[in-house]
Design an enzyme around this catalytic site. Structure first.
Site, PDB file in Angstrom:
ATOM      1  N   CYS A   2       0.661  -1.237   0.075  1.00  0.00           N
ATOM      2  CA  CYS A   2       0.094   0.017  -0.069  1.00  0.00           C
ATOM      3  C   CYS A   2       0.883   1.248   0.141  1.00  0.00           C
ATOM      4  O   CYS A   2       1.968   1.206   0.500  1.00  0.00           O
ATOM      5  CB  CYS A   2      -0.906   0.120   1.306  1.00  0.00           C
ATOM      6  SG  CYS A   2      -1.929  -1.180   1.346  1.00  0.00           S
ATOM      7  N   ARG A  27       4.176  -0.187  -4.791  1.00  0.00           N
ATOM      8  CA  ARG A  27       3.739  -0.831  -3.524  1.00  0.00           C
ATOM      9  C   ARG A  27       2.448  -1.599  -3.230  1.00  0.00           C
ATOM     10  O   ARG A  27       2.027  -2.013  -2.352  1.00  0.00           O
ATOM     11  CB  ARG A  27       3.647   0.415  -2.385  1.00  0.00           C
ATOM     12  CG  ARG A  27       4.870   1.270  -2.220  1.00  0.00           C
ATOM     13  CD  ARG A  27       4.738   2.463  -1.571  1.00  0.00           C
ATOM     14  NE  ARG A  27       4.689   2.015  -0.114  1.00  0.00           N
ATOM     15  CZ  ARG A  27       5.765   1.840   0.548  1.00  0.00           C
ATOM     16  NH1 ARG A  27       6.784   2.017   0.179  1.00  0.00           N
ATOM     17  NH2 ARG A  27       5.342   1.191   1.992  1.00  0.00           N
ATOM     18  N   TRP A  71      -2.387  -2.990  -1.507  1.00  0.00           N
ATOM     19  CA  TRP A  71      -2.195  -4.275  -1.592  1.00  0.00           C
ATOM     20  C   TRP A  71      -2.805  -4.939  -0.662  1.00  0.00           C
ATOM     21  O   TRP A  71      -2.687  -4.818   0.474  1.00  0.00           O
ATOM     22  CB  TRP A  71      -0.556  -4.311  -1.531  1.00  0.00           C
ATOM     23  CG  TRP A  71      -0.005  -5.863  -1.664  1.00  0.00           C
ATOM     24  CD1 TRP A  71       0.262  -6.627  -2.657  1.00  0.00           C
ATOM     25  CD2 TRP A  71       0.073  -6.927  -0.576  1.00  0.00           C
ATOM     26  NE1 TRP A  71       0.684  -7.737  -2.351  1.00  0.00           N
ATOM     27  CE2 TRP A  71       0.491  -8.080  -1.188  1.00  0.00           C
ATOM     28  CE3 TRP A  71       0.069  -6.806   0.879  1.00  0.00           C
ATOM     29  CZ2 TRP A  71       0.763  -9.259  -0.479  1.00  0.00           C
ATOM     30  CZ3 TRP A  71       0.344  -7.727   1.790  1.00  0.00           C
ATOM     31  CH2 TRP A  71       0.798  -9.077   0.912  1.00  0.00           C
ATOM     32  N   ASN A  95      -1.407   2.574   5.540  1.00  0.00           N
ATOM     33  CA  ASN A  95      -0.789   1.439   5.149  1.00  0.00           C
ATOM     34  C   ASN A  95      -0.152   0.669   6.430  1.00  0.00           C
ATOM     35  O   ASN A  95       0.232   1.315   7.525  1.00  0.00           O
ATOM     36  CB  ASN A  95       0.401   2.128   4.461  1.00  0.00           C
ATOM     37  CG  ASN A  95       1.694   1.150   3.976  1.00  0.00           C
ATOM     38  OD1 ASN A  95       1.216  -0.001   4.014  1.00  0.00           O
ATOM     39  ND2 ASN A  95       2.831   1.688   4.162  1.00  0.00           N
ATOM     40  N   GLY A  96      -0.281  -0.597   6.364  1.00  0.00           N
ATOM     41  CA  GLY A  96      -0.040  -1.405   7.614  1.00  0.00           C
ATOM     42  C   GLY A  96      -1.074  -2.392   7.836  1.00  0.00           C
ATOM     43  O   GLY A  96      -1.972  -2.650   7.033  1.00  0.00           O
ATOM     44  N   GLU A 460      17.204 -18.163  -7.263  1.00  0.00           N
ATOM     45  CA  GLU A 460      16.803 -16.845  -7.699  1.00  0.00           C
ATOM     46  C   GLU A 460      16.060 -17.012  -9.008  1.00  0.00           C
ATOM     47  O   GLU A 460      15.044 -16.260  -9.391  1.00  0.00           O
ATOM     48  CB  GLU A 460      18.018 -15.996  -7.689  1.00  0.00           C
ATOM     49  CG  GLU A 460      17.729 -14.537  -8.051  1.00  0.00           C
ATOM     50  CD  GLU A 460      16.615 -13.794  -7.428  1.00  0.00           C
ATOM     51  OE1 GLU A 460      16.044 -14.298  -6.443  1.00  0.00           O
ATOM     52  OE2 GLU A 460      16.352 -12.773  -7.778  1.00  0.00           O
ATOM     53  N   LYS A 464      12.266 -15.797  -9.815  1.00  0.00           N
ATOM     54  CA  LYS A 464      11.994 -14.665 -10.822  1.00  0.00           C
ATOM     55  C   LYS A 464      11.006 -15.279 -11.606  1.00  0.00           C
ATOM     56  O   LYS A 464       9.756 -14.632 -11.949  1.00  0.00           O
ATOM     57  CB  LYS A 464      13.216 -14.550 -11.602  1.00  0.00           C
ATOM     58  CG  LYS A 464      14.171 -13.202 -11.490  1.00  0.00           C
ATOM     59  CD  LYS A 464      13.950 -11.977 -10.968  1.00  0.00           C
ATOM     60  CE  LYS A 464      13.236 -12.131  -9.631  1.00  0.00           C
ATOM     61  NZ  LYS A 464      13.924 -11.568  -8.316  1.00  0.00           N
ATOM     62  N   GLU A 467       6.975 -15.414  -9.980  1.00  0.00           N
ATOM     63  CA  GLU A 467       6.524 -14.277  -9.507  1.00  0.00           C
ATOM     64  C   GLU A 467       5.937 -13.507 -10.797  1.00  0.00           C
ATOM     65  O   GLU A 467       5.154 -12.998 -10.489  1.00  0.00           O
ATOM     66  CB  GLU A 467       7.370 -13.528  -8.620  1.00  0.00           C
ATOM     67  CG  GLU A 467       8.732 -12.906  -9.173  1.00  0.00           C
ATOM     68  CD  GLU A 467       9.436 -11.769  -8.119  1.00  0.00           C
ATOM     69  OE1 GLU A 467      10.653 -11.830  -8.196  1.00  0.00           O
ATOM     70  OE2 GLU A 467       8.718 -11.282  -7.219  1.00  0.00           O
ATOM     71  N   HIS A 483      16.426 -37.285  -5.536  1.00  0.00           N
ATOM     72  CA  HIS A 483      15.785 -37.590  -4.128  1.00  0.00           C
ATOM     73  C   HIS A 483      14.354 -37.414  -4.125  1.00  0.00           C
ATOM     74  O   HIS A 483      13.783 -37.357  -2.869  1.00  0.00           O
ATOM     75  CB  HIS A 483      16.609 -36.923  -3.228  1.00  0.00           C
ATOM     76  CG  HIS A 483      18.005 -37.523  -2.913  1.00  0.00           C
ATOM     77  ND1 HIS A 483      18.425 -38.429  -2.387  1.00  0.00           N
ATOM     78  CD2 HIS A 483      19.120 -36.683  -3.066  1.00  0.00           C
ATOM     79  CE1 HIS A 483      19.791 -38.732  -2.466  1.00  0.00           C
ATOM     80  NE2 HIS A 483      20.237 -37.562  -2.770  1.00  0.00           N
ATOM     81  N   LYS A 582       5.974  -4.394  -4.191  1.00  0.00           N
ATOM     82  CA  LYS A 582       7.518  -4.296  -4.023  1.00  0.00           C
ATOM     83  C   LYS A 582       8.038  -4.368  -2.600  1.00  0.00           C
ATOM     84  O   LYS A 582       9.181  -4.918  -2.305  1.00  0.00           O
ATOM     85  CB  LYS A 582       7.918  -2.830  -4.721  1.00  0.00           C
ATOM     86  CG  LYS A 582       9.604  -2.724  -4.713  1.00  0.00           C
ATOM     87  CD  LYS A 582       9.863  -3.448  -5.892  1.00  0.00           C
ATOM     88  CE  LYS A 582      11.536  -3.461  -5.880  1.00  0.00           C
ATOM     89  NZ  LYS A 582      12.041  -4.498  -6.661  1.00  0.00           N
TER      90      LYS A 582
HETATM   91  O1  M6R Z   1      13.199  -4.815   0.148  1.00  0.00           O
HETATM   92  P1  M6R Z   1      13.788  -6.571   0.238  1.00  0.00           P
HETATM   93  O2  M6R Z   1      14.931  -6.935  -0.207  1.00  0.00           O
HETATM   94  O3  M6R Z   1      13.772  -6.864   1.897  1.00  0.00           O
HETATM   95  O4  M6R Z   1      12.631  -7.557  -0.173  1.00  0.00           O
HETATM   96  C1  M6R Z   1      12.622  -8.766  -0.131  1.00  0.00           C
HETATM   97  C2  M6R Z   1      11.755  -9.672  -0.784  1.00  0.00           C
HETATM   98  O5  M6R Z   1      10.334  -9.301  -0.617  1.00  0.00           O
HETATM   99  C3  M6R Z   1      11.912  -9.532  -2.305  1.00  0.00           C
HETATM  100  O6  M6R Z   1      13.153  -9.727  -2.584  1.00  0.00           O
HETATM  101  C4  M6R Z   1      10.955 -10.173  -3.147  1.00  0.00           C
HETATM  102  O7  M6R Z   1      11.179 -11.382  -3.071  1.00  0.00           O
HETATM  103  C5  M6R Z   1      11.157  -9.904  -4.606  1.00  0.00           C
HETATM  104  N1  M6R Z   1       9.928  -9.629  -5.126  1.00  0.00           N
HETATM  105  C6  M6R Z   1      11.804 -10.809  -5.505  1.00  0.00           C
HETATM  106  O8  M6R Z   1      11.898 -10.425  -6.649  1.00  0.00           O
END
Ligand code: M6R
Length: 587
Positions: A2, A27, A71, A95-96, A460, A464, A467, A483, A582
């Site tokens: 948010c 956000r 969000w 926000n929160g 990673e 990616k 998501e 395994h 984000k």
């Molecule tokens: O801002 P941060 O690095 O603490 O965020 C951590 C994760 O929320 C962030 O890396 C998230 O996994 C990304 N969307 C990955 O692309």
């Protein structure tokens, strides 16, 4: 999680609120709304979906207003649950998360009050009305004293049409003065036009009225220092790129170059150098992509400095009563510096006696207020929800730290200097992923495998892809496939194998052969051309050679590109994946 915005001043509020919300959309984008005060009443416009859905909102007349981009946490993404929320004389954006909203709501309902939304936030408006005895700031103080959880709040009261009230606890909130009015926002770029900026701390309040911003703490009025002003480059612009994600990938070489640190050469790192000399044990705490950078750092630190490293997802660390021995250095890694779990884990590590170094891309973020020391990655602002350049920047900084630590132990270290130029080369090669991405389109699931430092890249790459393409995917240590997961490999299953560790190459290739034997299609990302030529390899991406421990900083680039092109091929918006945001400022 948010974004909120507020404006009071001489000009029309609505266009400013909408522009700010656009800049805050990273956000959250489940719903958006604004409220503007005019002709003795609040006019509210809110819709499900993005800020662009708020057609007609720019026509709301009035010089004071608030806005929100959501969000969803409590209640589905819908117009009914969209902010602003109002009750009685109050309208607010939040926000929160209000953890105790249910008992508070029951209390309000027992007084006969009706709720419109399913959100936790609406209860705040009800409490404000209840506690208001003519002094809005007191009502806000009494209200927030009842709340458990986190909030950044912007409040307007019908009886004070041009005044904005702000309050913060564990959710970021900035206020500022511009030429033509006063602003508040969740993040700096939303109010980049301001010539004076202030960051509220937990437990602080602000009142924005006329030309003045007054700040209050628990004891009464306080003075606050201004923050550094925003430069034009802090305002997110896509430029010629179709998406922020692609633009940010192209900024990787610069992000690496700017985030490499030579700890010995700079006096400002002398405190950290002393800490490194005393470090016997390292705990890395982070979430998501930042957690993966921690895994790569573990391989590098243990190999180069022979200091043991434990990497824990922050949401686990904070609840497991971790053991913090003497000489423990905790590295809290967070691009945003606002991830709620990472903040809580860093606080806990500090409480237990660890020296905490925050590694963040966001100056003035909450984590900088917790840590003993802060190291900044200099990736520049990252807007796409999927982290790319910030990951490479975290690796550059963590590898710099690994070499500095190794030097304190009198050990030889390889140079990091070639990495930015090599990343440039990899970006060109990574474009081949545009042709490879269609292979993934019909897949039920996609697997990523790697050994040693390549395991981090596999994790990673998989995150990616998940998501932004929404394809089911997992990352595994290559040796683990047999395994259990091998049972899922059948005709055409795409498996992306990362192979940059020469001493482990034969071993990883065993997994490749096992996949091939079951009809799987292997896409190999490697700096060892002899393996790329094998018949078992369906497609390959060739990387330049670099120090093996540092290879994730390069090998991840083609995987970022694979996720990007797959997302596009599936018709998704890679910058704004569904259900994500984000900055994850809630638990
Ligand atoms: O801002 P941060 O690095 O603490 O965020 C951590 C994760 O929320 C962030 O890396 C998230 O996994 C990304 N969307 C990955 O692309």
């Amino acid at each position: 999680m948010c974004g909120i915005i507020g404006y009071t001043g001489k000009e029309q509020a609505a266009p400013k609120l909408l522009l700010g919300l656009k800049r805050l959309e990273y956000r959250g984008y489940d719903s958006a709304g604004i409220a503007v005060f005019s002709d003795g009443k609040f006019s509210v416009c809110k819709r499900k979906g993005r800020v662009s859905e708020l057609g007609g909102a720019e026509k709301l007349r009035g010089g004071c207003g608030i806005g929100h981009t959501r969000w969803a946490t409590h209640g589905a993404p819908s117009e009914r649950n969209a902010h602003p929320h109002s009750f009685g004389r109050f309208v607010l954006v939040h926000n929160g998360i209000i953890e105790n909203y249910l008992p508070l709501k029951e209390e309000c309902e027992a007084r006969g009050e009706k709720f419109i939304s399913e959100t936790d936030s609406e209860v705040i408006a009800h409490l404000l009305e209840y506690y208001d005895r003519g002094d809005v700031l007191s009502a806000i103080k009494e209200t927030v004293a009842r709340l458990k959880g986190s909030y950044a709040l912007a409040v307007m009261c019908r009886d004070e049409p041009n005044v904005l009230y702000a309050a913060r606890r564990k959710s970021p909130l900035i206020v500022g003065k511009g030429e033509e009015g006063l602003y508040l926002a969740s993040d700096v770029p939303a109010i980049a036009e301001c010539r004076e900026l202030y960051s509220l701390c937990d437990g602080e309040f602000a009142v924005l009225q006329g030309d003045n911003i007054r700040f209050y703490g628990e004891e009464g009025e306080i003075k606050k220092e201004t923050m550094k002003l925003v430069s034009k480059s802090d305002i997110p612009e896509k430029g010629a790129y179709p998406h922020f994600m692609l633009k940010e990938m192209h900024e990787i070489p610069a992000a690496i170059a700017n985030s490499l640190i030579n700890f010995e050469d700079d006096f400002c790192f002398s405190g950290i150098n002393i800490v490194l000399c005393q470090t016997e044990y390292i705990q890395i705490i982070a979430c998501g992509t930042a957690y993966h950078s921690g895994i790569a750092a573990k391989y590098a630190i243990e190999a180069l400095a022979r200091v043991p490293v434990e990497v824990t997802v922050a949401s686990e660390y904070r609840y497991r009563d971790p053991i913090v021995k003497k000489g423990t250095l905790a590295l809290a890694v967070s691009q945003s510096g606002e991830t709620a779990d990472t903040l809580a884990a860093a606080e806990l590590a500090k409480e237990k006696g660890a020296t905490v170094i925050a590694i963040t891309n966001a100056p003035d973020s909450s984590i900088t207020q917790i840590a003993h020391f802060v190291l900044f990655t200099r990736a520049g602002r990252e807007i796409a929800v999927a982290a790319t350049k910030s990951f490479n920047a975290q690796l550059a900084l963590l590898f710099s730290l690994a070499t500095a630590l190794a030097k304190t132990k009198g050990r030889q270290t390889p140079s990091l200097r070639p990495l930015p130029a090599l990343a440039e080369e990899v970006l060109t090669e990574a474009e081949k992923m545009k042709e490879i991405a269609p292979i993934l389109l019909g897949a039920k699931s996609v697997y990523f495998i790697g050994r040693g430092a390549d395991y981090c890249t596999a994790l990673e790459g998989s995150l990616k892809l998940k998501e932004i393409s929404y394809l089911p995917s997992e990352g595994y240590p290559a040796g683990e496939l047999k395994h259990g997961t091998l049972a899922l490999i059948d005709e055409g299953t795409p498996v992306i194998a990362v192979l940059t560790q020469e001493g482990l190459a034969e071993k990883t290739m065993n997994a490749v052969f096992e996949v091939y034997a079951r009809g799987g299609r292997v896409i190999l990302v490697t700096n060892l051309p002899e393996y790329a030529a094998r018949k078992e390899v369906y497609r390959s991406i060739l990387l330049p050679k670099c120090e093996e421990l540092f290879s994730p900083i390069l090998s991840v680039i083609p995987l970022q590109a694979l996720a990007y092109y797959t997302s596009l091929a599936r018709g998704n918006d890679p910058d704004k994946p569904r259900n994500l945001a984000k900055s994850v400022t809630v638990e």
